[in-house]
Design a protein around this motif. Structure first.
Motif, mmCIF file in Angstrom:
data_model
loop_
_atom_site.group_PDB
_atom_site.id
_atom_site.type_symbol
_atom_site.label_atom_id
_atom_site.label_comp_id
_atom_site.label_asym_id
_atom_site.label_seq_id
_atom_site.Cartn_x
_atom_site.Cartn_y
_atom_site.Cartn_z
ATOM 1 N N VAL A 152 0.844 -1.192 0.000
ATOM 2 C CA VAL A 152 0.000 0.000 0.000
ATOM 3 C C VAL A 152 0.880 1.244 0.000
ATOM 4 N N LYS A 153 0.615 2.148 -0.940
ATOM 5 C CA LYS A 153 1.400 3.377 -1.071
ATOM 6 C C LYS A 153 0.679 4.605 -0.539
ATOM 7 N N ALA A 154 -0.672 4.622 -0.599
ATOM 8 C CA ALA A 154 -1.421 5.803 -0.182
ATOM 9 C C ALA A 154 -2.837 5.387 0.182
ATOM 10 N N VAL A 155 -3.518 6.268 0.911
ATOM 11 C CA VAL A 155 -4.897 6.044 1.351
ATOM 12 C C VAL A 155 -5.735 7.239 0.913
ATOM 13 N N HIS A 156 -6.932 6.952 0.408
ATOM 14 C CA HIS A 156 -7.905 7.986 0.047
ATOM 15 C C HIS A 156 -9.136 7.784 0.925
ATOM 16 N N VAL A 157 -9.531 8.806 1.650
ATOM 17 C CA VAL A 157 -10.662 8.695 2.566
ATOM 18 C C VAL A 157 -11.655 9.800 2.256
ATOM 19 N N GLU A 158 -12.935 9.454 2.320
ATOM 20 C CA GLU A 158 -13.986 10.441 2.084
ATOM 21 C C GLU A 158 -14.263 11.200 3.376
ATOM 22 N N ARG A 159 -14.317 12.503 3.259
ATOM 23 C CA ARG A 159 -14.631 13.352 4.405
ATOM 24 C C ARG A 159 -15.453 14.529 3.914
ATOM 25 N N VAL A 160 -16.526 14.826 4.593
ATOM 26 C CA VAL A 160 -17.396 15.924 4.185
ATOM 27 C C VAL A 160 -16.717 17.234 4.569
ATOM 28 N N ALA A 161 -16.108 17.864 3.603
ATOM 29 C CA ALA A 161 -15.417 19.138 3.840
ATOM 30 C C ALA A 161 -15.480 19.947 2.545
ATOM 31 N N PHE A 162 -16.503 20.779 2.417
ATOM 32 C CA PHE A 162 -16.696 21.545 1.203
ATOM 33 C C PHE A 162 -16.106 22.950 1.351
ATOM 34 N N ASP A 163 -15.470 23.419 0.310
ATOM 35 C CA ASP A 163 -15.006 24.796 0.233
ATOM 36 C C ASP A 163 -16.149 25.619 -0.353
ATOM 37 N N THR A 164 -16.895 26.308 0.513
ATOM 38 C CA THR A 164 -18.088 27.009 0.042
ATOM 39 C C THR A 164 -17.759 28.158 -0.892
ATOM 40 N N HIS A 165 -16.574 28.800 -0.710
ATOM 41 C CA HIS A 165 -16.185 29.863 -1.634
ATOM 42 C C HIS A 165 -15.944 29.303 -3.030
ATOM 43 N N ALA A 166 -15.230 28.173 -3.110
ATOM 44 C CA ALA A 166 -14.956 27.585 -4.421
ATOM 45 C C ALA A 166 -16.222 27.088 -5.084
ATOM 46 N N LEU A 167 -17.228 26.703 -4.295
ATOM 47 C CA LEU A 167 -18.465 26.189 -4.862
ATOM 48 C C LEU A 167 -19.508 27.269 -5.124
ATOM 49 N N SER A 168 -19.201 28.486 -4.739
ATOM 50 C CA SER A 168 -20.169 29.573 -4.944
ATOM 51 C C SER A 168 -20.272 29.924 -6.419
ATOM 52 N N ALA A 169 -21.254 30.722 -6.726
ATOM 53 C CA ALA A 169 -21.541 31.051 -8.124
ATOM 54 C C ALA A 169 -20.711 32.227 -8.632
ATOM 55 N N GLY A 170 -19.654 32.565 -7.936
ATOM 56 C CA GLY A 170 -18.817 33.664 -8.399
ATOM 57 C C GLY A 170 -19.258 35.023 -7.928
ATOM 58 N N LYS A 171 -20.137 35.062 -6.944
ATOM 59 C CA LYS A 171 -20.591 36.345 -6.416
ATOM 60 C C LYS A 171 -20.318 36.376 -4.912
ATOM 61 N N PRO A 172 -20.164 37.535 -4.309
ATOM 62 C CA PRO A 172 -19.889 37.603 -2.874
ATOM 63 C C PRO A 172 -21.078 37.094 -2.065
ATOM 64 N N LEU A 173 -20.771 36.408 -0.974
ATOM 65 C CA LEU A 173 -21.795 35.854 -0.101
ATOM 66 C C LEU A 173 -21.760 36.571 1.234
ATOM 67 N N GLU A 174 -22.936 36.746 1.812
ATOM 68 C CA GLU A 174 -23.039 37.452 3.082
ATOM 69 C C GLU A 174 -23.929 36.662 4.036
ATOM 70 N N GLY A 175 -23.546 36.703 5.311
ATOM 71 C CA GLY A 175 -24.367 36.085 6.343
ATOM 72 C C GLY A 175 -24.588 34.608 6.108
ATOM 73 N N VAL A 176 -25.863 34.204 6.146
ATOM 74 C CA VAL A 176 -26.218 32.797 5.976
ATOM 75 C C VAL A 176 -25.873 32.303 4.589
ATOM 76 N N GLU A 177 -25.830 33.168 3.589
ATOM 77 C CA GLU A 177 -25.516 32.751 2.227
ATOM 78 C C GLU A 177 -24.124 32.123 2.128
ATOM 79 N N TYR A 178 -23.235 32.487 3.051
ATOM 80 C CA TYR A 178 -21.889 31.901 3.022
ATOM 81 C C TYR A 178 -21.951 30.386 3.185
#
Length: 446
Positions: free
Chosen positions: A163-189
């Motif tokens: 075994v050379k490496a391990v890949h594990v699933e973890r729920v960790a989303f980058d909300t800025h990278a997933l946003s629609a390209g517009k600034p987010l405020e408050g709960v929208e973040y």
């Protein structure tokens, strides 16, 4: 290529050199030839492992394998695969069945026994103070079991495969990278492109991808509010169920009590809708501890749940724990999967207690102090060949020993009782797990 369903193959055989160092896994046909020619011997029955007698790692070409992990509360999927230029080929699939719920139940029973002995003024241990400090990173025993069970199998695989490496699933989303390209405020973040995705995936797993009203499967499912929002219902998970389009439109904005007239069906729906989020909380509580433990052993790469689902759907794979483990991380295509999955269920190694209590906590049965009889211990994997009598046949499974010499064997078809030890042959010593096989694509409740 992506878009084509991967072809299936038999699980690979793990290979060790003559010094017990892991080599590249091989096809079962290749292992069969090596055994028939006398160049290899069986090192382990399950997972099947052979040891070469005439080769060392210095004389072999080893490309290495990688391990994918899909953590779960009740089941964890593990996939062993090779990867070259973004192309993955599944070599082995394991489903771990945890026993965290049984640990929690046993601890609760122990606490009840102790509390009962104190209240009845019997022989008891004095209660401890409730203000004991816990070390940083402490986990409850039922949660720590899930982490140690998974990491323990990674350690095992490193002894059987390079075994050379391990890949594990973890729920960790980058909300800025997933946003629609517009600034987010408050709960929208917190509301990126995948807002609501975890809730939907949880409901699909909770209700087994079936309509709660009519039981329809393999059909588009909508989210339905048990108590309609137009009548004051909320968006909490406890108020959401899955419904097919027909039932969803027929229910409309009526309360479930008006839509379902059968009281038994209504009680079942309400009970399932209000089920606690214990499984989701268990995975959430152990994800960081699991990542840290794996990262101390091998280079560990993290993938999000959204990426796993995208990889799985574009390769036309069904939803299972092992196929999710094969789809974790950054990949281009999956060209091969295994047609069978090894199910490793935690069975334990027995108990230190030499008595069995009744419902009141008093001893009703005393067990012998020795755990081995006639060369066998409870949990050993054996094969029994009974030549004659009412139980004539061949049986393979885990054995439960007795001092009388008449043992029980638990097979995939059930338990066969009172088989004499002289008909049995040891295949593998007990290692705390019970092994069965199932076809790939057969889902288990998460």
């Amino acid at each position: 290529m992506a878009g084509e369903r991967p072809r299936e193959r038999h699980p690979s055989v793990f290979v060790l050199d003559k010094n017990q160092i892991p080599l590249q896994p091989c096809h079962p046909a290749r292992a069969r030839k090596l055994l028939n020619k006398g160049r290899a011997v069986v090192a382990r029955h399950t997972p099947f492992t052979i040891r070469l007698k005439d080769r060392t790692i210095a004389e072999s070409e080893v490309d290495g394998v990688q391990v994918g992990i899909d953590p779960g509360s009740k089941h964890t999927g593990i996939a062993v695969f090779t990867q070259h230029a973004g192309e993955r080929r599944g070599r082995y699939a394991i489903q771990l069945d945890h026993r965290g719920a049984r640990i929690r139940k046993k601890i609760g029973q122990r606490s009840a026994y102790r509390r009962g002995r104190r209240f009845r003024n019997l022989r008891h241990r004095a209660p401890r103070f409730a203000n004991r400090t816990r070390p940083q990173g402490w986990l409850a025993p039922s949660l720590r079991h899930r982490v140690e069970n998974t990491t323990g199998w990674v350690d095992r695989l490193t002894r059987w495969a390079p075994v050379k490496a391990v890949h594990v699933e973890r729920v960790a989303f980058d909300t800025h990278a997933l946003s629609a390209g517009k600034p987010l405020e408050g709960v929208e973040y917190q509301r990126g492109t995948l807002h609501g995705y975890e809730v939907r995936e949880y409901l699909l797993a909770k209700f087994d991808r079936a309509c709660v009203y009519c039981g329809a499967t393999n059909t588009p499912l909508n989210l339905d509010h048990v108590h309609p929002r137009s009548r004051g219902g909320s968006d909490r998970v406890s108020n959401l169920v899955l419904a097919c389009v027909t039932c969803n439109q027929a229910k409309n904005n009526r309360p479930v009590e008006e839509f379902i007239t059968n009281k038994q069906v209504l009680a079942r729906i309400l009970a399932r809708a209000k089920a606690p989020l214990r499984d989701a909380a268990a995975v959430q509580s152990t994800r960081w501890a699991l990542w840290r433990a794996l990262n101390e052993r091998l280079p560990t790469h993290v993938g999000s749940g959204g990426r796993t689902k995208w990889n799985r759907t574009r390769n036309h794979l069904p939803k299972t724990h092992t196929l999710d483990a094969l789809s974790v991380g950054k990949i281009d295509t999956i060209t091969q999967t295994t047609n069978r999955v090894l199910v490793a269920g935690c069975a334990g190694r027995g108990s230190y207690a030499r008595t069995r209590p009744d419902k009141h906590g008093f001893p009703r049965l005393r067990l012998p102090r020795t755990k081995e009889f006639f060369g066998f211990s409870t949990g050993d994997l054996v094969r029994a060949v009974v030549p004659q009598g009412k139980k004539t046949g061949t049986y393979t499974g885990r054995v439960a020993v007795r001092a009388s010499g008449s043992f029980n064997i638990t097979t995939t078809q059930g338990t066969v009782q009172s088989i004499r030890y002289k008909h049995m042959r040891l295949l593998q010593r007990a290692d705390g797990y019970g092994y069965t096989w199932k076809g790939e694509g057969v889902s288990s409740r998460s």
